[in-house]
Design an enzyme around this catalytic site. Structure first.
Site: not given
Ligand code: NAD
Length: 273
Positions: A45, A75, A108
């Site tokens: 993604d 997006k 988005h």
């Molecule tokens: P997430 O909830 O996946 O959190 C990621 C963070 O959690 C990492 O940077 C790390 O600090 C921690 N983490 C990850 N794995 C872990 C583990 N096993 N143990 C401990 N900590 C851990 O947040 P995200 O990246 O914002 O969301 C996932 C995906 O969703 C993004 O990468 C993106 O592709 C998508 N996203 C979309 C939008 C949107 O507006 N459409 C906004 C934000 C994210």
């Protein structure tokens, strides 16, 4: 470890667990996505605004994995809304990705100040018909913004929206369920900014000899959400993928459900333009 596949309301399928690249440095994206593909992720993604579509594309090209074994989402960014402009933006994303189509293309954010998400959305089926994307959907369209999209009669396959135990989109879920629109949970781990380990999730995780993150991922999977947790760290990528050998009980699911408190960790879609 087999990732379950879900069927969307357009009949297409999607791997339920993927890998997200929000805030992955463009310089490092090729290496990080290569790691994710080696770990076994087949659903990536990204988004134009992440600035890392090229890195995603390079990792895919280098991997040698057949295109039809991969699911790639990108997006449309907020300043590219409109029928003509969105077509140009999709073309640019495909070029950066080095692909002739994506599997899912999303608006988005609703960007209420621009007041043109309906016009933009009405252009999306054309991109599907032209084979530029297999499925179409929206992102960050909660109960305040979804009705005008549904009024077009073009039903999104997914709504990618902030969703984690303390912020479960309670107002929007009924609308999504009625229209068979799948939730793609972004920020599925609370973006690492909520101390979920100190909640009941920590106890549930310990009982299964798993981490708090694995317990939350399991909760999402059992709720039927699609998710793509992000980590730059290969050990965590492996951990977040190692979630198919245990199951939460109904009462464990209910105690995680009970953590809902309306606590967003990121932006309110009404304020993003
Ligand atoms: P997430 O909830 O996946 O959190 C990621 C963070 O959690 C990492 O940077 C790390 O600090 C921690 N983490 C990850 N794995 C872990 C583990 N096993 N143990 C401990 N900590 C851990 O947040 P995200 O990246 O914002 O969301 C996932 C995906 O969703 C993004 O990468 C993106 O592709 C998508 N996203 C979309 C939008 C949107 O507006 N459409 C906004 C934000 C994210």
């Amino acid at each position: 470890m087999t990732v379950p596949t879900l069927t969307l309301n357009d009949g297409k399928t999607i791997p339920q667990l993927g890998f997200g690249v929000f805030k992955v440095d463009p310089e490092e994206t090729e290496r990080i996505v290569t790691d994710a593909l080696e770990v076994g992720y087949r659903h990536i993604d990204t988004a134009a605004v992440y600035g890392n579509e090229e890195g995603v594309g390079k990792a895919i090209a280098k991997s040698g994995i057949a295109r039809d074994e991969l699911f790639v989402t990108t997006k449309l960014w907020n300043d590219r809304h409109g029928a003509e402009e969105s077509k140009r933006a999709l073309g640019e994303s495909l070029e950066k990705l080095g692909l002739d189509h994506v599997d899912l293309y999303l608006i988005h954010w609703p960007t209420p100040a621009n007041d043109n998400s309906v016009e933009t959305w009405e252009a999306f089926p054309g991109y599907r018909d032209q084979g530029l994307t297999t499925s179409i959907g929206v992102s960050n369209f909660d109960h305040r913004f979804l009705p005008e999209i549904l009024d077009t009669g073009i039903i999104p396959a997914v709504d990618q929206i902030e969703c984690h135990p303390q912020f479960q989109q309670v107002d929007t879920r009924p609308l999504l369920a009625e229209n068979d629109i799948r939730i793609e949970a972004w920020g599925p781990l609370g973006q690492g900014n909520v101390d979920y380990a100190s909640t009941v999730i920590g106890e549930i995780a310990a009982a299964h000899e798993k981490s708090w993150a694995q317990a939350i991922i399991r909760w999402h999977l059992q709720k039927g959400h699609i998710l793509f947790p992000k980590s730059n760290n290969r050990d965590r990528m492996e951990q977040n993928f190692d979630v198919f050998d245990f199951e939460l009980s109904d009462s464990e699911m209910a105690s995680i459900d009970a953590l809902e408190n309306g606590g967003r960790v990121s932006a309110d879609p009404a304020e993003v333009n």
